[in-house]
Design an enzyme around this catalytic site. Structure first.
Site, PDB file in Angstrom:
ATOM      1  N   CYS A  27      -2.437   5.739   0.800  1.00  0.00           N
ATOM      2  CA  CYS A  27      -3.555   6.768   0.766  1.00  0.00           C
ATOM      3  C   CYS A  27      -3.425   7.356  -0.516  1.00  0.00           C
ATOM      4  O   CYS A  27      -2.493   7.437  -1.061  1.00  0.00           O
ATOM      5  CB  CYS A  27      -3.593   7.394   1.768  1.00  0.00           C
ATOM      6  SG  CYS A  27      -3.588   6.986   3.435  1.00  0.00           S
ATOM      7  N   ARG A  52      -5.395   1.284  -5.411  1.00  0.00           N
ATOM      8  CA  ARG A  52      -4.281   0.903  -4.444  1.00  0.00           C
ATOM      9  C   ARG A  52      -4.648   0.329  -3.309  1.00  0.00           C
ATOM     10  O   ARG A  52      -3.885  -0.027  -2.398  1.00  0.00           O
ATOM     11  CB  ARG A  52      -3.694   2.291  -4.330  1.00  0.00           C
ATOM     12  CG  ARG A  52      -4.618   3.236  -3.641  1.00  0.00           C
ATOM     13  CD  ARG A  52      -3.925   4.621  -3.424  1.00  0.00           C
ATOM     14  NE  ARG A  52      -3.962   5.257  -4.528  1.00  0.00           N
ATOM     15  CZ  ARG A  52      -2.922   6.172  -4.639  1.00  0.00           C
ATOM     16  NH1 ARG A  52      -2.161   6.656  -3.619  1.00  0.00           N
ATOM     17  NH2 ARG A  52      -2.955   6.697  -5.852  1.00  0.00           N
ATOM     18  N   TRP A  99      -6.125   4.576   3.912  1.00  0.00           N
ATOM     19  CA  TRP A  99      -5.971   3.391   4.251  1.00  0.00           C
ATOM     20  C   TRP A  99      -5.371   3.712   5.730  1.00  0.00           C
ATOM     21  O   TRP A  99      -4.474   4.182   5.931  1.00  0.00           O
ATOM     22  CB  TRP A  99      -4.718   2.771   3.485  1.00  0.00           C
ATOM     23  CG  TRP A  99      -4.374   1.557   3.823  1.00  0.00           C
ATOM     24  CD1 TRP A  99      -4.808   0.283   2.970  1.00  0.00           C
ATOM     25  CD2 TRP A  99      -3.339   0.815   4.620  1.00  0.00           C
ATOM     26  NE1 TRP A  99      -4.388  -0.710   3.566  1.00  0.00           N
ATOM     27  CE2 TRP A  99      -3.283  -0.381   4.503  1.00  0.00           C
ATOM     28  CE3 TRP A  99      -2.502   1.634   5.363  1.00  0.00           C
ATOM     29  CZ2 TRP A  99      -2.470  -1.437   5.245  1.00  0.00           C
ATOM     30  CZ3 TRP A  99      -1.504   0.586   6.194  1.00  0.00           C
ATOM     31  CH2 TRP A  99      -1.403  -0.799   5.947  1.00  0.00           C
ATOM     32  N   ASN A 123      -1.182  12.583   3.248  1.00  0.00           N
ATOM     33  CA  ASN A 123      -0.545  10.958   3.209  1.00  0.00           C
ATOM     34  C   ASN A 123       0.639  11.053   4.071  1.00  0.00           C
ATOM     35  O   ASN A 123       1.405  11.951   4.212  1.00  0.00           O
ATOM     36  CB  ASN A 123      -0.111  10.773   1.836  1.00  0.00           C
ATOM     37  CG  ASN A 123      -1.239  10.362   0.981  1.00  0.00           C
ATOM     38  OD1 ASN A 123      -2.489  10.215   1.488  1.00  0.00           O
ATOM     39  ND2 ASN A 123      -1.018  10.055   0.028  1.00  0.00           N
ATOM     40  N   GLY A 124       0.968   9.828   4.818  1.00  0.00           N
ATOM     41  CA  GLY A 124       2.261  10.067   5.755  1.00  0.00           C
ATOM     42  C   GLY A 124       1.841   9.853   7.121  1.00  0.00           C
ATOM     43  O   GLY A 124       0.560   9.648   7.531  1.00  0.00           O
ATOM     44  N   GLU A 495       9.100 -16.370  -2.467  1.00  0.00           N
ATOM     45  CA  GLU A 495       8.123 -15.572  -3.096  1.00  0.00           C
ATOM     46  C   GLU A 495       6.652 -16.260  -3.491  1.00  0.00           C
ATOM     47  O   GLU A 495       5.759 -15.651  -3.554  1.00  0.00           O
ATOM     48  CB  GLU A 495       9.116 -15.213  -4.513  1.00  0.00           C
ATOM     49  CG  GLU A 495       8.068 -14.143  -5.407  1.00  0.00           C
ATOM     50  CD  GLU A 495       7.318 -13.038  -4.843  1.00  0.00           C
ATOM     51  OE1 GLU A 495       7.480 -12.473  -3.764  1.00  0.00           O
ATOM     52  OE2 GLU A 495       6.255 -12.355  -5.678  1.00  0.00           O
ATOM     53  N   LYS A 499       3.020 -15.053  -2.137  1.00  0.00           N
ATOM     54  CA  LYS A 499       2.041 -14.698  -3.198  1.00  0.00           C
ATOM     55  C   LYS A 499       0.746 -15.381  -2.740  1.00  0.00           C
ATOM     56  O   LYS A 499      -0.253 -14.920  -2.466  1.00  0.00           O
ATOM     57  CB  LYS A 499       2.324 -15.327  -4.579  1.00  0.00           C
ATOM     58  CG  LYS A 499       3.232 -14.574  -5.348  1.00  0.00           C
ATOM     59  CD  LYS A 499       2.638 -13.173  -6.077  1.00  0.00           C
ATOM     60  CE  LYS A 499       2.972 -12.304  -4.840  1.00  0.00           C
ATOM     61  NZ  LYS A 499       4.101 -11.590  -5.194  1.00  0.00           N
ATOM     62  N   GLU A 502      -0.794 -13.757   0.677  1.00  0.00           N
ATOM     63  CA  GLU A 502      -1.435 -12.481   0.725  1.00  0.00           C
ATOM     64  C   GLU A 502      -2.682 -12.484  -0.197  1.00  0.00           C
ATOM     65  O   GLU A 502      -3.610 -11.479   0.087  1.00  0.00           O
ATOM     66  CB  GLU A 502      -0.459 -11.227   0.053  1.00  0.00           C
ATOM     67  CG  GLU A 502       0.124 -11.729  -1.525  1.00  0.00           C
ATOM     68  CD  GLU A 502       1.091 -10.416  -1.918  1.00  0.00           C
ATOM     69  OE1 GLU A 502       1.915 -10.775  -2.633  1.00  0.00           O
ATOM     70  OE2 GLU A 502       0.860  -9.416  -1.378  1.00  0.00           O
ATOM     71  N   HIS A 518      15.101 -29.492  11.513  1.00  0.00           N
ATOM     72  CA  HIS A 518      15.682 -28.615  12.758  1.00  0.00           C
ATOM     73  C   HIS A 518      14.590 -28.042  13.629  1.00  0.00           C
ATOM     74  O   HIS A 518      14.812 -27.098  14.305  1.00  0.00           O
ATOM     75  CB  HIS A 518      17.040 -27.608  12.220  1.00  0.00           C
ATOM     76  CG  HIS A 518      18.081 -28.292  11.676  1.00  0.00           C
ATOM     77  ND1 HIS A 518      18.807 -29.019  12.317  1.00  0.00           N
ATOM     78  CD2 HIS A 518      18.458 -28.509  10.348  1.00  0.00           C
ATOM     79  CE1 HIS A 518      19.691 -29.569  11.399  1.00  0.00           C
ATOM     80  NE2 HIS A 518      19.356 -29.157  10.402  1.00  0.00           N
ATOM     81  N   LYS A 619      -0.868  -1.301  -2.282  1.00  0.00           N
ATOM     82  CA  LYS A 619      -0.026  -1.666  -3.381  1.00  0.00           C
ATOM     83  C   LYS A 619       1.667  -1.272  -2.971  1.00  0.00           C
ATOM     84  O   LYS A 619       2.419  -2.223  -3.305  1.00  0.00           O
ATOM     85  CB  LYS A 619      -0.389  -1.102  -4.630  1.00  0.00           C
ATOM     86  CG  LYS A 619       0.379  -1.460  -5.713  1.00  0.00           C
ATOM     87  CD  LYS A 619       0.648  -2.967  -6.035  1.00  0.00           C
ATOM     88  CE  LYS A 619       1.673  -2.805  -7.163  1.00  0.00           C
ATOM     89  NZ  LYS A 619       1.912  -4.511  -7.416  1.00  0.00           N
TER      90      LYS A 619
END
Ligand code: F6R
Length: 624
Positions: A27, A52, A99, A123-124, A495, A499, A502, A518, A619
């Protein structure tokens, strides 16, 4: 003006502050008190925090008659602007991009919240909000949304009402003794016409000075153009902010603030001709590797890095992409440093039993330097008296400030939600630590690898200019993808797979190539599509055998193989092939990831998605 703060001097690297949008949180908070119209200052700040990721926005202004006007909107800051109807004559106000965590994306849940005489943005996460809500309901408070923030606001009002003769700082201190969880709160109390209040615990908040007033924000990038001096608040600090005065306290004692100077030199703003920040940042890697080469090889910064040989084992901790960089680091450090390295996901590490002591080095990797889980792990390991090393991009961020030593990755600001150049920077730093060990252990000499690093820029250029069309044709309509590799290729594929998922929303799973049979091989049929990487000479044949197993079940295979080991390749074992240029063990993962970043980007572009702001993602994750 009271402006002071202690400055911590524990770090061994350059401490300039980047001004760009490189501190990113879920946020966004902005606040202003000064001579300008608060409305335009706040809207401007919110727009700078848009990168963000958020789902709603709101603003509260105190006008010159003392009336507080609030406007909130679901959607973008533009949607908020369209709804703004009031005359914005006031010079004091707060704003927020939300957010959603507690409660859905609705106007009622959007900040600022106003209860009684108090208006706040937050925020939090206030963990004991349900308990407080019960107390407040019994005291006659009503609630209109589902957020913990509305409860925090009501609680501050409740304490204020019952202690109205006290100073604001005492009200704040009382609340902070009750609040459990993480919070950066900025607010206004109706009876105070020229001040904002702030309180901070486990969520970033900075105060910045400008010619025309005082700013407060969760991220300096909100006001990087308006201010030159700023100070980050530390946990459990609180106080009041006016146009010409700032009073910050901890444990009821006023603190001296020492302001940091903002370095605006190194961050290039804007898209600069690119369609997306993600592509711009992938391209930036080409120049960055040359800068890093200068830094470590020409300016010999490798000599001043932590001596890892002083330790018996290493733990590396991070989240998401940073965790993947740590995995690459593990392979490099173990191979060249002969030291045991374990890599942990921060959200697990913070609650697990630890076997660490003064012989353990714990490395924390973070682009933003603000990730809540990673921060919590640092606080936890500090109780064991171990040495902590941060590998951090955002200078002077919370993580950079609390570790014993920090290495700044110097990837400059990263705006796209999907991390690219920051990952490469993290891997580069870890490779330098491993190289330093290898040199100390006489495993190799610097001339053995120097040219590979020097040549990185050219090889990245190759990856940038590769024609990915045929590859994207195979991937873009897939519902599922599998990314396979062995050893360091496997972790690079982790990685690459992250990418893809997302930003393209295609489900993707990375796995060690030898592990496929397996279990997961049961999923393979003519609808499957597999990306396979084979860049290690000694393991390439084993990986090729694994892809034959999936190919014979009808799956489509895209093979990324090092050019110089591809000679006797059976063309039946793949549908598309990318021949990768040769690096050394240290540099190959850096070359390889650029191909995977480009594939993810091109797929998302073909799908027409919002590449820089993928849905549901922020972000940096500043809540648990
Ligand atoms: C993925 C991504 C995230 C972050 C993770 C940790 O592209 O960016 O997985 O890597 O949230 O963030 P930092 O590095 O800021 O601690």
């Amino acid at each position: 003006m009271v402006r002071y703060r202690y400055k911590k001097q524990n770090q061994d690297c350059n401490k300039t502050i980047s001004s760009g949008k490189d501190k990113k949180f879920m946020c966004g908070i902005v606040g202003y008190v000064g001579k300008d119209k608060a409305l335009s200052v706040l809207i401007q700040g919110l727009k700078r925090l848009e990168y963000r990721g958020y789902d709603s926005a709101g603003i509260a202004i105190r006008d010159i008659n003392g009336k507080i006007s609030i406007c909130k909107a679901v959607g973008r800051v533009n949607d908020l602007e369209k709804k703004l109807r009031y005359d914005a004559s006031g010079n004091l106000g707060i704003g927020h991009t939300r957010w959603a965590t507690h409660g859905g994306v609705t106007v009622n849940n959007c900040h600022p919240h106003h209860v009684g005489k108090v208006t706040i943005v937050h925020n939090g996460i206030l963990e004991n909000y349900l308990e407080l809500k019960t107390i407040l309901c019994n005291e006659g408070y009503n609630f209109y949304g589902d957020t913990d923030t509305e409860v925090a606001c009501a609680y501050i009002d409740y304490v204020y009402k019952n202690n109205s003769s006290s100073e604001i700082k005492d009200i704040l201190e009382k609340c902070m003794n009750i609040f459990v969880g993480s919070y950066a709160i900025v607010g206004m109390i109706e009876d105070y016409d020229s001040e904002l209040f702030v309180m901070k615990k486990d969520s970033p908040l900075i105060i910045a000075l400008g010619d025309n007033g005082t700013y407060v924000a969760s991220d300096i990038s909100a006001y990087a153009n308006d201010t030159k001096e700023y100070v980050p608040l530390e946990d459990m600090e609180y106080g009041t902010i006016m146009d010409n005065e700032i009073h910050i306290y901890k444990n009821n004692k006023e603190l001296e603030l020492l302001f940091n100077t903002l370095d605006v030199t190194n961050n290039e703003e804007g898209l600069q001709g690119f369609n997306h920040y993600m592509l711009k940042e992938i391209y930036e890697q080409k120049d960055l590797v040359s800068k890093w080469y200068n830094r470590y090889f020409n300016n010999h910064e490798i000599d001043s890095l932590v001596n890892m040989n002083d330790f018996k084992k290493i733990h590396i901790v991070g989240c998401g992409t940073a965790y993947h960089a740590g995995m690459v680091g593990k392979y490099l450090l173990e191979y060249y440093g002969d030291i045991e390295v374990q890599v942990f996901i921060a959200s697990e590490y913070r609650y697990q039993k630890l076997f660490i002591d003064k012989d353990t080095l714990v490395i924390f990797i973070s682009q933003s330097g603000e990730t809540a889980d990673t921060l919590a792990c640092i606080k936890k390991v500090k109780e064991y008296g171990v040495m902590t090393l941060g590998i951090v991009n955002v200078e002077n961020s919370s993580i950079a400030r609390i570790v014993d030593k920090v290495i700044y990755t110097k990837a400059l600001s990263e705006v796209a939600v999907a991390s690219t150049k920051a990952y490469t920077a993290q891997v580069y730093v870890l490779s330098m630590l491993a190289l330093k060990m290898a040199l100390a252990n006489d495993k190799l000499e610097i001339v053995d690898v120097k040219d590979f690093y020097l040549n990185l820029s050219n090889l990245i250029d190759k990856a940038l200019n590769y024609d990915y069309k045929h590859i994207i044709d195979l991937i873009w309509k897939q519902e599922h993808m599998f990314y396979l590799g062995r050893n360091i290729d496997y972790v690079t594929m982790m990685e690459g797979s992250l990418k893809l998922k997302e930003i393209s929303y295609i489900h993707s799973e990375a796995m060690a190539a030898g592990e496929l049979k397996h279990g997961t091989i049961s999923l393979m049929d003519e609808h499957s599509c597999i990306l396979v990487m084979a860049t290690l000479e000694r393991l390439a044949n084993k990986t090729i055998s694994n892809i034959k197993e999936v190919k014979s079940r009808g799956a489509k295979v895209i093979l990324l193989i090092r050019e110089d080991i591809s000679n006797n390749l059976d063309s039946d074992c793949y549908d598309e092939v990318i021949l990768l240029p040769k690096g050394c063990y240290f540099t190959q993962p850096i070359i390889n990831i650029v191909y995977l970043q480009m594939i993810a980007y091109e797929v998302a572009k073909r799908l027409g998605l919002d590449i820089d702001k993928p849905r549901n993602l922020a972000k940096s994750v500043t809540v648990e």
